[in-house]
Write a protein that holds these residues in place. Structure first.
Motif, mmCIF file in Angstrom:
data_model
loop_
_atom_site.group_PDB
_atom_site.id
_atom_site.type_symbol
_atom_site.label_atom_id
_atom_site.label_comp_id
_atom_site.label_asym_id
_atom_site.label_seq_id
_atom_site.Cartn_x
_atom_site.Cartn_y
_atom_site.Cartn_z
ATOM 1 N N SER A 1 13.386 2.146 19.009
ATOM 2 C CA SER A 1 12.124 2.421 18.329
ATOM 3 C C SER A 1 12.370 2.433 16.831
ATOM 4 N N LEU A 2 11.297 2.224 16.071
ATOM 5 C CA LEU A 2 11.306 2.331 14.620
ATOM 6 C C LEU A 2 10.115 3.181 14.208
ATOM 7 N N SER A 3 10.351 4.180 13.351
ATOM 8 C CA SER A 3 9.295 5.099 12.921
ATOM 9 C C SER A 3 9.089 4.975 11.424
ATOM 10 N N SER A 4 7.832 5.175 11.001
ATOM 11 C CA SER A 4 7.547 5.131 9.569
ATOM 12 C C SER A 4 8.261 6.270 8.860
ATOM 13 N N ILE A 5 8.724 5.988 7.656
ATOM 14 C CA ILE A 5 9.370 7.037 6.868
ATOM 15 C C ILE A 5 8.345 8.098 6.476
ATOM 16 N N ASN A 6 7.129 7.659 6.156
ATOM 17 C CA ASN A 6 6.097 8.589 5.705
ATOM 18 C C ASN A 6 5.295 9.142 6.870
ATOM 19 N N SER A 7 4.905 10.415 6.756
ATOM 20 C CA SER A 7 3.798 10.954 7.548
ATOM 21 C C SER A 7 2.545 10.809 6.696
ATOM 22 N N ILE B 1 6.787 2.297 16.354
ATOM 23 C CA ILE B 1 6.763 0.990 17.015
ATOM 24 C C ILE B 1 7.858 0.984 18.070
ATOM 25 N N GLY B 2 7.510 0.556 19.283
ATOM 26 C CA GLY B 2 8.468 0.493 20.375
ATOM 27 C C GLY B 2 8.499 1.741 21.232
ATOM 28 N N ASN B 3 7.759 2.771 20.864
ATOM 29 C CA ASN B 3 7.768 4.018 21.626
ATOM 30 C C ASN B 3 6.566 4.839 21.195
ATOM 31 N N GLU B 4 6.475 6.062 21.677
ATOM 32 C CA GLU B 4 5.372 6.960 21.366
ATOM 33 C C GLU B 4 5.967 8.241 20.794
ATOM 34 N N TYR B 5 5.412 8.747 19.686
ATOM 35 C CA TYR B 5 6.071 9.768 18.890
ATOM 36 C C TYR B 5 6.117 11.137 19.565
ATOM 37 N N LEU B 6 5.077 11.498 20.294
ATOM 38 C CA LEU B 6 5.020 12.834 20.886
ATOM 39 C C LEU B 6 5.556 12.875 22.306
ATOM 40 N N LEU B 7 5.584 11.745 22.976
ATOM 41 C CA LEU B 7 6.108 11.652 24.335
ATOM 42 C C LEU B 7 7.081 10.484 24.381
ATOM 43 N N ASN B 8 7.970 10.498 25.334
ATOM 44 C CA ASN B 8 8.927 9.396 25.448
ATOM 45 C C ASN B 8 8.313 8.320 26.334
ATOM 46 N N LEU B 9 7.598 7.362 25.742
ATOM 47 C CA LEU B 9 6.924 6.301 26.494
ATOM 48 C C LEU B 9 7.297 4.948 25.883
ATOM 49 N N PRO B 10 8.563 4.538 26.006
ATOM 50 C CA PRO B 10 8.995 3.302 25.345
ATOM 51 C C PRO B 10 8.430 2.060 26.018
ATOM 52 N N SER C 1 0.822 -1.214 0.000
ATOM 53 C CA SER C 1 0.000 0.000 0.000
ATOM 54 C C SER C 1 0.859 1.269 0.000
ATOM 55 N N ASN C 2 2.102 1.163 0.527
ATOM 56 C CA ASN C 2 3.042 2.294 0.588
ATOM 57 C C ASN C 2 2.451 3.501 1.320
ATOM 58 N N ILE C 3 1.634 3.230 2.337
ATOM 59 C CA ILE C 3 1.084 4.331 3.145
ATOM 60 C C ILE C 3 2.123 4.795 4.160
ATOM 61 N N THR C 4 2.664 3.870 4.915
ATOM 62 C CA THR C 4 3.632 4.225 5.947
ATOM 63 C C THR C 4 5.042 4.332 5.402
ATOM 64 N N GLY C 5 5.324 3.638 4.291
ATOM 65 C CA GLY C 5 6.714 3.467 3.898
ATOM 66 C C GLY C 5 7.392 2.511 4.859
ATOM 67 N N ASN C 6 8.671 2.309 4.683
ATOM 68 C CA ASN C 6 9.407 1.422 5.577
ATOM 69 C C ASN C 6 9.633 2.110 6.921
ATOM 70 N N PHE C 7 10.134 1.336 7.904
ATOM 71 C CA PHE C 7 10.350 1.841 9.254
ATOM 72 C C PHE C 7 11.851 1.890 9.528
ATOM 73 N N THR C 8 12.299 3.042 10.048
ATOM 74 C CA THR C 8 13.712 3.235 10.346
ATOM 75 C C THR C 8 13.860 3.896 11.709
ATOM 76 N N VAL C 9 15.097 3.992 12.168
ATOM 77 C CA VAL C 9 15.383 4.666 13.434
ATOM 78 C C VAL C 9 15.341 6.173 13.193
ATOM 79 N N GLN C 10 14.501 6.891 13.962
ATOM 80 C CA GLN C 10 14.320 8.323 13.798
ATOM 81 C C GLN C 10 14.201 8.977 15.175
#
Length: 943
Positions: free
Chosen positions: A98-104, A219-228, A56-65
């Motif tokens: 954590s791993l974050s999607s490349i795409n917003s 994945i593995g954390n929360e984007y707006l707060l540090n809640l791993p 679907s290429n919605i999120t893109g791949n996940f990388t360390v960000q």
């Protein structure tokens, strides 16, 4: 050029295959698919990218960000290759991983505002958030994800109002347990599932809002707060819709086979294992006795499944299945390392066990071998394939030497194949063939027999006599003598008959014949059925017990735990017919279990007709056709309690609501079940008669609404007792001068309803409105009046014209007359409207005013009562006039107010106290057009 062409074709073929694959073969609306066995990029064991495979290429791949809520640098999680069921997983440390999607992306591209289905294979260890897409910290625009709620899985979807909407918190603690978590939501309900069973569900009062803002998923954390969160994750799948039960079952089946999960087999969950082509690979109903530790291997191309080896993740699991043949006991540690492929798509082999123990005490192979209590059943779909079955040597008794496979779970000689087990690297294993509906278990290779033989007459007796030949057995076997001249021998597949033994000691030799009898499984014991009174115990006894036999008692026909050992067994208290089971054990062989029925000697339940009484009366209940010798006890509860009375008849207390009584028959020490007797109270429906309002001095007519056919209605002027003042659906009162209350009751079948009050309100004549000119300009006059209690509204007439609705509305208390010229006199009449039809309006209140410009005006009344109108008394001067003084006197000639400021007026107080209503006098001097004018007059102060 040729090499490039081959490479391009290969790439297109492989890429096309990947695009044709989806979880369970369900492609529609699959918006995210992460698999730890595919698409991982790493440096060493540190993951740098996780490829998203849905296409679907919605999120893109996940990388360390970076994570917005912390300055702490994020790091990649760890790849554990030999993870869950020989498949890898990604391990997040709960600190910086954590791993974050490349795409917003807009949330609505991943899910809908009301529908989503998510599958996860994870092992939660601690921390807070492990998957989250959100647009703000409070979720006012939208968020969804998964959080740790004290060890329970919390599914946060959608973030609606109230704050708890869509927030499922599971009821099963999943800490440190590999789980298959399925969460789905439709427009009304959000559901959490674990291993194919509903964990918890809650309603969703309002949809989410995932379309307003773009954000990333982490994945593995929360984007707006540090809640791993600390967890191991193997697979995540998201669909932008609520999948059907059939679709969910396909995907859960795919994940269960891949990761060794046992889908909940309770009938309410209806969890078959189903391939992508809808073929059932494990039938829950047909295999219900083998519902433990389900695991399997197989190939399903539509799901990208190629699970080549498998062991259930349950702690009770014993068996591992390997695709292929292994001769040296060197088994692959990872699924990807198994080089044996399945020749055909949609080939599955699943197994489950009966939950039995590993104890070797069951006779098999026509009583010539012993097997384990635990038995496995196989379900095969598609093409069979070479298979190796392995078990850890330490997990089974040391006597296990063989594996038995049969189409019959009793493993008789005629249908059973015995596979000797190889020992290597701490494992017992064998290459076998398992067909659909085969059963297998583990067994010894011998039965224990004792032979009586004579030692040869040689020197040094007891020093090494060896049996070198057993004719008819499996020679050569070596046995040392016992001091008693007995030899204990383990012989393979011993059958009854005469055996010849050659015995040597040095140069001495003797040959002896020994008659051996193979142990025979004992016949099922006989224990007579018994009958007891309800809630009593029973003592069960084996008839003609055999010497040397051991007898065990159970409450299930197979498996379970022994309740007692011995010739006799006392059951727990029983209330319904119950079957227990007894088995006999003779040496190493166990009989089948014999059922023993304990029936309950129920005394015939009495028959009593239910009855009906008027509310507030007693009822007499009587047993119909009572049995001679029976005693009858009466109760007000179904079980227990104290008898209310004894006898064929019983008179109840006064009854106001439907009540159930119970009666039992007692005979010979046994009681019957209690018969319920319903006493129905004939409750007459209370009438409904609306309250009315009557003009003061007039009569009122009261009427029952929706009268019931067959009912009589009586009217009273008191709540209880008294004499009816009227009868019928309607009743006309005497003239009403004050508020009054009447009462009406309904009567039918000799029963009366409660009396219902009906209020009659007396509507007093309306007072005349007090009207004043509140504001005067050169072209307008605003009149106001005090509210009249009980008025429904007001109408006004200006200068004798027809009455109209005031400019402030029908219930307003002001009216604006506009479009006037200077120094024009305006007259207004105001009437208060009656709120009751037929009652008169008030008399008209009136006021007169003249517009400004060259004129002088002082109101004739004012009302300083706190409303917005007529709060001060002041003169109205011509435009450009100046005020010399304005003075007010009370009736005793005391000056209560004076001013020379235009616009300033008296508020009705003198020396800080409100003055009483009444007439006050004023005098005024002002200058206008170079002339001095003196005016005087009076006004009325109203409250």
């Amino acid at each position: 050029m040729k090499h490039f062409l081959v490479t391009a074709i290969l790439f297109i073929t492989v890429n096309g295959l990947l695009k044709g694959q989806s979880p369970g073969g369900i492609a529609a609306n699959n918006t995210m698919w992460l698999r730890s066995d595919n698409g991982i990029s790493s440096t060493g064991n540190t993951v740098t990218q996780w490829q998203e495979l849905s296409g679907s290429n919605i999120t893109g791949n996940f990388t360390v960000q970076p994570i917005s809520g912390t300055v702490t640098a994020q790091t990649g999680p760890t790849l554990i290759n030999a993870g869950i069921n020989f498949n890898p997983y990604i391990s997040f440390d709960g600190a910086t991983n954590s791993l974050s999607s490349i795409n917003s992306f807009l949330g609505t591209s991943l899910v809908t505002n009301s529908n989503v289905t998510i599958f996860q294979v994870l092992n939660l260890k601690g921390g807070i958030v492990w998957l989250k897409w959100e647009t703000d910290q409070v979720g006012s625009t939208g968020r969804f994800g998964f959080e740790n709620a004290a060890g329970n899985i919390r599914f946060d979807f959608p973030k609606a109002v109230p704050a708890t909407a869509g927030q499922n918190i599971g009821t099963i603690n999943v800490l440190n347990k590999h789980s298959l978590s399925t969460a789905y939501a439709d427009a009304a309900t959000s559901v959490n599932r674990l291993n194919g069973a509903d964990n918890t569900s809650i309603p969703i009062p309002a949809p989410g809002n995932f379309g307003g803002v773009s954000a990333k998923i982490v994945i593995g954390n929360e984007y707006l707060l540090n809640l791993p969160s600390q967890l191991d994750m193997a697979e995540v799948i998201i669909y932008a819709r609520t999948l059907s039960a059939v679709e969910r079952n396909k995907i859960e089946s795919y994940l269960a086979v891949k990761y060794g999960f046992t889908l909940n087999q309770l009938a309410v969950n209806a969890n078959n294992y189903t391939a992508s082509n809808n073929v059932v690979t494990w039938d829950r109903a047909l295999n219900s006795s083998y519902a433990n530790d389900i695991t399997g291997i197989g190939r399903d191309d539509a799901s990208a499944l190629s699970q080549k080896q498998s062991k259930s993740i349950n702690s009770t699991a014993l068996v591992t299945l390997y695709n292929g043949t292994y001769t040296a006991g060197n088994f692959p540690l990872e699924n990807s390392a198994n080089t044996n492929n399945f020749s055909n798509d949609l080939s599955y082999l699943l197994i489950g066990d009966n939950g039995g123990t590993t104890t070797i005490d069951q006779c098999a192979f026509d009583s010539t071998a012993q097997r384990m209590q635990r038995v496995w059943k196989a379900s095969s779909t598609g093409t069979t394939f070479p298979l190796t079955v392995s078990v850890d040597q330490a997990s089974v008794p040391a006597v296990v030497k063989n594996m038995m496979i049969s189409s019959d779970p009793a493993f008789p000689r005629a249908t059973t194949t015995i596979y000797p087990l190889t020992v290597a690297n701490g494992k017992l294993y064998s290459s076998v063939t398992l067909n659909h509906n085969d059963y297998f278990t583990f067994a010894t290779d011998t039965l224990l027999v004792t032979m009586a033989v004579t030692q040869p007459v040689c020197s040094n007796p007891n020093s090494g006599n060896v049996i070198t030949t057993v004719t008819g057995g499996n020679p050569p076997l070596s046995y040392l003598w016992t001091p008693s001249g007995q030899v204990t021998a383990n012989l393979v597949n011993v059958a009854g008959g005469t055996y010849t033994l050659t015995i040597t000691q040095g140069t001495c030799k003797s040959m002896q014949q020994v008659v051996l009898t193979a142990p025979v499984a004992p016949a099922a014991p006989l224990a007579n059925a018994v009958a007891v009174c309800p809630a009593n115990t029973a003592t069960l006894t084996v008839q003609n017990p055999q010497a040397g036999y051991t007898y065990n008692w159970y409450d299930v026909s197979t498996g379970g735990t022994s309740l007692a050992t011995g010739i006799s067994f006392t059951t727990p208290a029983v209330s319904t017919a119950t079957t227990w089971y007894v088995e006999a054990i003779n040496g190493s062989c166990t009989s089948v279990r014999a059922p023993v029925l304990v029936s309950v000697n129920n005394v015939g339940a009495p028959v009593v007709n239910s009855t009906s009484v008027c509310q507030g009366n007693t009822a007499t209940l009587t047993v119909q056709n009572p049995n001679a010798g029976d005693t009858y006890n009466w109760y007000n509860i179904a079980t227990g309690g104290t008898s209310l009375g004894t006898g064929i008849s019983f008179t109840t207390p006064v009854i106001t609501t439907n009540t159930t009584y119970y009666v039992e028959a007692v005979n010979g020490g046994c009681s019957s079940t209690r018969t319920s007797v319903v006493v129905t109270v004939t409750t007459v429906t209370a009438p409904v008669a609306p309250a009315v309002t009557a003009c003061q001095g007039n009569v009122a007519t009261l009427t029952v609404q929706n009268p019931q056919a067959g009912y009589t209605y009586n009217w009273y002027d008191v709540l209880t007792g008294g004499t009816a003042v009227g009868t019928g659906i309607s009743f006309t009162t005497i003239p009403i001068t004050t508020n009054a209350t009447y009462y009406v009751e309904a009567v039918t079948g000799g029963c009366n309803s409660v009396r219902v009050p009906v209020s009659v309100s007396s509507y007093a004549p309306l007072i005349t409105p007090v009207v004043t000119a509140a504001t005067i300009t050169a072209s307008t006059v605003t009149f106001s009046w005090q509210m009249v209690a009980g008025a429904a509204g007001y109408e006004v007439s200006v200068n004798g014209e027809p009455y109209i609705t005031p400019s402030s509305g029908s219930t307003g208390t002001t009216h604006l007359v506009s479009g006037l010229t200077a120094a024009v006199t305006v007259t207004i009449d105001v009437v208060a409207l009656s709120a009751v039809a037929g009652c008169p309006n008030s008399a008209a209140g009136n006021a007169v005013a003249k517009t400004e410009l060259g004129g002088f005006y002082v109101p004739t009344a004012f009302t300083p009562n706190g409303d917005p109108y007529n709060e001060v008394m002041r003169p109205i001067l011509p435009t450009s006039a100046t005020l010399e003084y304005f003075i007010i006197y009370n009736r005793w000639g005391q000056k209560v107010f004076t001013t020379s400021i235009i616009g300033q007026g008296w508020n009705g107080k003198w020396k800080g106290k409100e003055q009483p209503a009444g007439v006050f006098v004023w005098i005024c001097r002002y200058r206008y057009m170079r002339s001095i004018f003196d005016e005087k007059g009076s006004f009325i102060l109203l409250h």
